[in-house]
Every structure is written in structure tokens, then in C-alpha cells.
Design an enzyme around this catalytic site. Structure first.
Site, PDB file in Angstrom:
ATOM      1  CE  LYS A 111      61.868  19.567  28.863  1.00 39.37           C
ATOM      2  NZ  LYS A 111      61.449  18.137  28.844  1.00 39.37           N
ATOM      3  CD  GLU A 135      70.160  15.785  25.331  1.00 40.71           C
ATOM      4  OE1 GLU A 135      71.127  16.334  25.878  1.00 40.71           O
ATOM      5  OE2 GLU A 135      70.150  15.454  24.128  1.00 40.71           O
ATOM      6  N   GLY A 172      58.444  21.862  23.798  1.00 44.33           N
ATOM      7  CA  GLY A 172      57.194  21.919  24.539  1.00 44.33           C
ATOM      8  C   GLY A 172      56.770  20.569  25.073  1.00 44.33           C
ATOM      9  CE  LYS A 183      75.976   2.866   4.976  1.00 43.66           C
ATOM     10  NZ  LYS A 183      76.783   2.913   3.716  1.00 43.66           N
TER      11      LYS A 183
END
Length: 320
Positions: free
Chosen positions: A188, A270, A133, A32
Site C-alpha cells: 500500500k 518505505e 493497518g 546509542k
């Protein structure tokens, strides 16, 4: 199949679009007050895609989870533990549902894999898998196919989910090493940061060395943790290098490049968080991770990027 996607950012909106595209009944949930959800509710689109009217939008978490046979979670990896607690607080019987974690990362402070976090908060009997992937939303929505991998602790769940989500647009492979798949997928992004830094200096030709050495150091970590060192050469890690180390759509590569060129970068990368967890694992399992250590020194210790990268690739002569 009733599928609810929790999280309506770039990948969450794509997972909802994709599940609808292959014929499932889809609910997409956002918090919300979320700007992402507000834009989708108002225009049915964001900067990546347009959602069909058949995808239901909601900010009611209980409603979204209750309606689902399969729950796809696509949020920032560092928010997963708190989010699992939100799920537990609903008081619903979640035992009959299958969960899919569609994010890549490790928990800062513990170095724990995302499935470990999930089991700790919701119980070890839960059925949960990871979907990782190569591929970019921008390519998928244009009809450009790719291959991805689904992995779980139990192969039965892996097969069920691959059967559910496979289509001509995405060919899924069975992940047989959950630990290696998760570590490979998370790490990665750190290699992507290093690739972007090389681009920023105009050293893109060093990406070949980066790829060779990156897979090697992370294969050693996976093996030390009890996984299959060869998993890193599959779709979750090496197979995702093109999308992460070379593509203009890669947030991690772009973050690294912009760091060198001095441009601000506001989107989620990330790898910035994952490298902290990887350094914890490096110490815990006594595995040297020179590329990860260099990225950490540049981003978190604010060491000179050119000096650090030069030292990394021009280390003392040694056997390959």
C-alpha cells in the site's frame, strides 16, 4: 504486562505512548547516539507526542529485551535482518517472549516478508506477529480512534496480542492470512507513492482508478504467492488507503507529490524500497504489476513521470 518497544522514531515512540496509555509497563529503546532518543531523553517529546515519565528510556538493548514479556519492533524494514542478528548476539533466551513487528515492507534483494526474515535469523520456533493497518500518530494522540489488524502464523498468538493491545482508541481485528496481510501492508505504500504523484500533477481525481486497479493487481500477486486474494481488501491494504493515499500526514504520498513538484523530501518513505522487492516478486511469480512497475520506472529508472502515468491510466482498451 511488561512491554519493550525497540525503535524510537515516529511509530516507535507512539507504540510506547500507546502501551503506557492502556496501562502497561513500558520501556522504549533507541540506539546509542540516536538523535530521536536524545531528544526524548532531554525533553520527553518529539514532533508528534509527549511521553509520560512512566515510560522508561534506554539505549541498553539487553536491558530492554530482558525486561519484556512482549517486544515491539518498530524500525526501518530494511534494517530488520541486521537488527535480528543484534538480538541473537545478546545471547538471551528469547523463546518465552512474544514479538510484534510494527513496520511495513519487504526485504530488498530477496522480496522476503518481514516475518520470514525474522524466522530465518532467530529461529522458526519464535512467536512473532505483525501489527498493521490505518491510522496516524497525530490523530491517535488527539484521541481519534481507528481500526487495525494483528496477524501471526498461529491464531493463539494473534488472540493473545489483540487482547493485550485492544482499547477504545484502537479496535483490533484478527488477521487470518499472514502472507496476505504482510504483502498488502507493504504494497500500500507503493500505491501511496503513485497517489502522491497524481496529486503533484493535479490529477487527484484519478485516485479512484488507482485504488480499484491497485487492489486488483496486488490481489493477484497474493493469490499467486499462496495467500487469500481477498485479504488485500481488508485493513492491511485497502483499509489503509485513506491514511496513505489522501492524508497530508502520509510520508509516501508526500514523497510522490514532492518528487513531481521538485521539492526535497527527507523523511522515510518505505514504498521507495518496497517497490524494488515487489518487482522481484512480479518476476518470480509471473504476475504483472503495472502500477508498481510504473512507480519503479519513475523513481528508480528516472523515466518521465507524466508520460509513465499517462500510459498507465490510458492503456489499450481491455476488460476491467
Amino acid at each position: 504486562m511488561n512491554i519493550s518497544v525497540l525503535g524510537c522514531g515516529r511509530w516507535g515512540s507512539f507504540h510506547a505512548w500507546y502501551a503506557d496509555h492502556i496501562g502497561h509497563t513500558v520501556t522504549l529503546w533507541g540506539r546509542k547516539g540516536s538523535g530521536h532518543l536524545a531528544a526524548l531523553m532531554e525533553q520527553r517529546k518529539n514532533e508528534y507526542l509527549t511521553l509520560p515519565e512512566s515510560v522508561k528510556l534506554t539505549d541498553d538493548l539487553r536491558e530492554a529485551v530482558s525486561a519484556a514479556d512482549i517486544v515491539v519492533i518498530s524500525i526501518s524494514s530494511q534494517q530488520l535482518r541486521a537488527f535480528c542478528r543484534d538480538l541473537a548476539a545478546l545471547g538471551l533466551d528469547l523463546s518465552g517472549k512474544r514479538f510484534v513487528l510494527c513496520m511495513k515492507g519487504l526485504e530488498i534483494g530477496t522480496g522476503k516478508r518481514l516475518t520470514t526474515v525474522f524466522y530465518e535469523e532467530l529461529g522458526s520456533a519464535m512467536r512473532v506477529a505483525v501489527w498493521v493497518g490505518p491510522g496516524h500518530v497525530q490523530d491517535f494522540v488527539r484521541g481519534i480512534p481507528n481500526c487495525m489488524v494483528i496477524a501471526a502464523r498461529e491464531m493463539k498468538l494473534t488472540r493473545e496480542l489483540v487482547d493485550t493491545f485492544s482499547s477504545p482508541l484502537i479496535r483490533f481485528y484478527y488477521g487470518e492470512d499472514l502472507l496476505g496481510t504482510e504483502i498488502g501492508a507493504a504494497s500500500k505504500n507503493v500505491i501511496g507513492l503513485a497517489a502522491g504523484m497524481l496529486d503533484g500533477f493535479g490529477y487527484s481525481s484519478l485516485k479512484g482508478a488507482l485504488m480499484a486497479r491497485g487492489t486488483h493487481e496486488l490481489s493477484r500477486l497474493i493469490e499467486a504467492m499462496g495467500g487469500d486474494r481477498m485479504t488485500v481488501y481488508g485493513l492491511s491494504h485497502l483499509g489503509d488507503y485513506e491514511a496513505t493515499l489522501f492524508s497530508p500526514h502520509s510520508n509516501n504520498r508526500r514523497f510522490g507529490e514532492d518528487l513531481i513538484t521538485g521539492k526535497p523530501f527527507a523523511k522515510l518513505a518505505e514504498g521507495v524500497y518496497t517497490v524494488e522487492a515487489l518487482m522481484d516478486l512480479s518476476r518470480e511469480f509471473h504476475v504483472e504489476l503495472p502500477i508498481c512497475a510504473t512507480v519503479y520506472a519513475i523513481i528508480h529508472d528516472h523515466k518521465d513521470p507524466k508520460e509513465q502515468l499517462t500510459q498507465l491510466f490510458l492503456r489499450a482498451t481491455k476488460s476491467e
